[in-house]
Design an enzyme around this catalytic site. Structure first.
Site, mmCIF file in Angstrom:
data_model
loop_
_atom_site.group_PDB
_atom_site.id
_atom_site.type_symbol
_atom_site.label_atom_id
_atom_site.label_comp_id
_atom_site.label_asym_id
_atom_site.label_seq_id
_atom_site.Cartn_x
_atom_site.Cartn_y
_atom_site.Cartn_z
ATOM 1 N N ASP A 283 0.845 -1.144 0.050
ATOM 2 C CA ASP A 283 0.118 0.070 0.018
ATOM 3 C C ASP A 283 1.040 1.315 -0.034
ATOM 4 O O ASP A 283 2.265 1.293 0.086
ATOM 5 C CB ASP A 283 -0.763 -0.027 1.044
ATOM 6 C CG ASP A 283 -2.219 1.030 0.840
ATOM 7 O OD1 ASP A 283 -2.032 1.552 0.058
ATOM 8 O OD2 ASP A 283 -3.242 0.827 1.547
HETATM 9 C C1 BGC Z 1 -4.830 3.314 -0.145
HETATM 10 C C2 BGC Z 1 -5.182 2.568 -1.139
HETATM 11 C C3 BGC Z 1 -4.981 3.088 -2.606
HETATM 12 C C4 BGC Z 1 -3.667 3.717 -2.500
HETATM 13 C C5 BGC Z 1 -3.231 4.451 -3.795
HETATM 14 C C6 BGC Z 1 -3.675 4.261 -0.230
HETATM 15 O O1 BGC Z 1 -3.817 5.291 0.553
HETATM 16 O O2 BGC Z 1 -4.983 2.727 1.100
HETATM 17 O O3 BGC Z 1 -6.367 1.783 -0.915
HETATM 18 O O4 BGC Z 1 -5.199 2.141 -3.616
HETATM 19 O O5 BGC Z 1 -3.530 4.602 -1.501
HETATM 20 O O6 BGC Z 1 -4.055 5.601 -3.961
#
Ligand code: BGC
Length: 739
Positions: A283
């Site tokens: 993530d």
């Molecule tokens: C989120 C993800 C997301 C990623 C990219 C993160 O902060 O937890 O779900 O896909 O950002 O935007």
């Protein structure tokens, strides 16, 4: 070998005369690319950057990012979208020595150009077909815009409505969540990757992110292995079985170990037990976040722990890029981990056809043709209609008559457009959104439609109350549209108070005091607590955030052009103190059997145990009857499927759809079992007076539970069978004895 030879030429040389099947061919093509790569180039493939600083005005661009792309130090970009930008950035990647194309990724969560209901809303439809179509439209539009990969579906089970990300998932139930996970993956990807109108999906966040303590985002998760396997993992397994191309790990710890550095989750369960062949992306920054967690001393240790644990691609930590090569040279990380990660990523690039044509998704003509295709509006409208849940309808106040002459629309969300789109809107033009005001106006062209905001969501002013009350007094019908704004749910949007913000409930009370019947439409990204409205409103429509066609769908329900069919995918508490509250709880040794007798029972002295609205609940403008429950056997073997059949009838005056639900309880076991658990459902359309025979199947896997020592097991004994229209509205009961 002359490494300056064109890559595709080399690859094609390797295949002259070969007649292997496609999958085998891709494996070999991956091998041939791997042979050409230096360790630095391999690590480059594991690096993912966000595009916010490489597109846009030249003054905003960061040269070092662009240079990394040019030097083959980037495998994927997120947040670069549109044919123009993706072509431009891909062209830079193709200046690198090996010309390995980039993967373009984005959070396409509930639609791209066309906005669909938020995922939690769509889950309330219990309609797998419309859910799949919604993901398919999002794929068609984003694929035409140069995107290869969405970070969706989020398949985290969420039992805590304080957590803002409940809006992104399928709610609290594992079985429903697993079915929806599969539908979304198939919608995004189609049966096989490689078609230019589909994109790769990503099952996230692996794992148990939805169990964040106290509903606070990014918090630790401490749950038993049994809970992990029974409640949180099955939707991920369903996504993997449906062929999801990628997984994303999560920000949380799981029992003390950050998911990103968690070998039990990624190596043992995902890549080991499940034999998963796709790749895992971290993530955003979650590799470097293992430092503040106190799990890694520095970026080097964080990189080592993440790659060894099975985290293949580094989103925005720049950890692998900075540290992995040094770690390999120091003998701390076996190069086999890097090779494996690169192989998994290249495999997907080949499957998407990017080595054959790196621009195949970035076609201007297709982009113009596909974007905003009017046919998508009818699909998002159907999704919006099906997502609406009718919570209350005293004296059949709904549907309203179309011959009303004077309607008062009151509340801060009556004409809200951006709010109706909900969180995670990445590309849409929210001016396209049809508000409730517009939807009602279009439907009742001859009526006077008054609109008063009455109150605001973000302040506590009551100055507009008198105007709203005056308008209500003069109206034939009053519809209030209240709720949260779009920024109150989503990532990092946890709330401790999930009531209606501002003075909205006071506004409701003031309007209700006029004596007029009041219909309340609630919009939110989560279950809200609204006890006054629950007690006093004449009708309540739960409308979540429904996207482009929300206003039309709500108007259809208000005036009877659509008969509501949604059912809650998550329990609505009476107050925050009941959380976590979910239907498939354990009985306890002191269950409350009579609400009036709670002395020394597992109860609260200041509130009942039962929720405001139960999982699976939702009303219709018609009524349904359940009868003639039959089991194919009362004494099945462990490997036998039990068929449960019954008759469902529409006993009302209008056509409608019912979501019939099958629940099971394993009465006694070596580990205590929930009072009931959903095992099947069917959304059935019936005309007035019509009946249908419905058959559910209890396959042997539905009887199993997770034993912490032995894994998945099934034990002999009694199982109770319950069929009904909600978890708290069981109409038919039976049981069988498993041999
Ligand atoms: C989120 C993800 C997301 C990623 C990219 C993160 O902060 O937890 O779900 O896909 O950002 O935007």
């Amino acid at each position: 070998m002359n490494k300056n030879l064109g890559l595709s030429f080399l690859i094609s040389l390797a295949f002259v005369g070969q007649v292997h099947a496609q999958r085998k061919t891709i494996t070999q093509r991956v091998d041939s690319v791997m042979k050409l790569m230096t360790i630095t180039e391999k690590i480059g493939q594991l690096n993912q950057y966000s595009g916010r600083e490489v597109t846009g005005p030249a003054s905003d661009r960061k040269n070092y990012l662009l240079n990394d792309i040019k030097n083959g130090m980037v495998g994927s970009m997120l947040n670069v979208k549109g044919v123009k930008d993706t072509r431009e950035i891909q062209a830079i990647a193709l200046q690198s020595r090996l010309k390995i194309p980039l993967l373009f990724s984005l959070d396409v969560i509930h639609g791209y150009k066309t906005v669909f209901p938020i995922p939690l809303a769509e889950s309330a439809s219990w309609d797998l077909d419309i859910i799949k179509q919604s993901a398919q439209v999002a794929a068609e539009e984003s694929a035409a815009s140069g995107i290869h990969w969405t970070f969706a579906p989020m398949v985290d089970i969420a039992r805590d409505p304080r957590w803002g990300r409940v809006m992104e998932g399928a709610g609290e139930d594992t079985y429903l969540g697993a079915q929806i996970a599969k539908a979304r993956v198939l919608g995004f990807q189609g049966e096989k990757l490689g078609s230019v109108d589909r994109i790769m999906a990503c099952a996230k966040h692996f794992a148990a992110y939805g169990a964040a303590m106290a509903g606070r985002d990014y918090n630790p998760v401490d749950i038993s292995k049994q809970q992990l396997h029974e409640i949180y993992l099955p939707p991920f397994k369903a996504a993997a079985d449906a062929g999801v191309a990628t997984f994303m790990n999560s920000f949380n710890t799981l029992n003390g170990v950050p998911a990103t550095g968690n070998a039990y989750l990624q190596r043992q369960i995902l890549k080991g037990d499940w034999k998963y062949k796709g790749f895992v992306v971290s993530d955003w920054g979650s590799i470097k976040e293992m430092i503040p967690w106190g799990f890694a001393k520095n970026l080097s240790e964080a990189s080592e722990k993440a790659i060894v644990a099975g985290s293949d691609m580094d989103m925005e930590s720049e950890a692998y890029k900075k540290e992995l090569e040094k770690l390999v040279k120091a003998g701390k990380v076996d190069v086999k981990y890097i090779d494996e990660a690169v192989r998994r990523i290249l495999q997907k690039k080949f499957e998407l056809g990017l080595f054959d044509d790196p621009y195949r998704f970035s076609d201007e003509k297709r982009e113009q043709k596909v974007m905003n295709d009017p046919k998508y509006q009818s699909i998002t409208k159907a999704a919006a209609q099906k997502s609406i849940v009718l919570l209350k309808n005293t004296n059949q106040v709904l549907p309203l008559s179309k011959s009303l002459k004077n309607i008062a629309l009151i509340g801060p969300l009556v004409n809200a457009k951006r709010d109706q789109a909900g969180s995670w809107v990445v590309y849409a033009d929210t001016a396209n959104i049809v508000s409730v005001y517009e939807g009602v106006k279009q439907k009742l062209t001859g009526a006077k439609i008054g609109f008063s905001q009455g109150a605001s969501i973000t302040d506590t002013s009551t100055v507009d109350f008198s105007n709203a009350v005056k308008m209500a007094k003069n109206a034939d019908a009053v519809v209030m549209v209240l709720g949260e704004n779009w920024e109150m749910s989503g990532e990092a949007k946890s709330r401790t108070d999930i009531g209606l913000p501002g003075k909205q409930e006071a506004l409701f009370n003031a309007v209700k005091a006029t004596g007029k019947p009041v219909v309340v439409v609630l919009m939110a990204g989560r279950p809200l607590v609204f006890n006054d409205i629950a007690a006093k409103a004449d009708a309540i429509i739960y409308a979540w955030f429904l996207g482009d066609q929300g206003g039309n769908a709500i108007a259809d329900v208000l005036f009877g052009d659509y008969n509501p069919s949604g059912k809650l995918p998550i329990t609505f508490p009476r107050n925050v103190g009941q959380i976590p509250i979910f239907y498939n709880h354990y009985n306890t040794g002191r269950p409350v059997t009579k609400p009036t007798d709670i002395r020394y029972k597992s109860a609260y002295i200041d509130a009942p145990n039962d929720p405001a609205y139960a999982f699976g609940y939702g009303l219709s403008y018609t009524t349904f009857a359940y009868s003639d429950l039959k089991l194919s056997t009362n004494n099945p073997q462990k490997n036998e499927t039990v068929k449960v059949s019954f008759t469902l009838s529409n006993t009302g005056k209008v056509a409608g759809e019912e979501v019939a639900q099958l629940y099971l309880q394993d009465t006694f076991a070596s580990v205590v079992r929930p009072v009931k658990a959903l095992k099947d459902f069917a959304k059935v359309k019936l005309n007035p007076g019509e009946s249908k025979l419905i058959t559910f199947e209890i396959t042997p896997d539905k009887l199993a539970f997770y034993d912490e020592q032995k894994g998945w097991i099934t034990e002999s004994g009694e199982f109770k069978v319950m069929v009904g229209g909600a978890s708290n509205d069981i109409k038919l009961k039976s049981s069988f004895e498993l041999k």
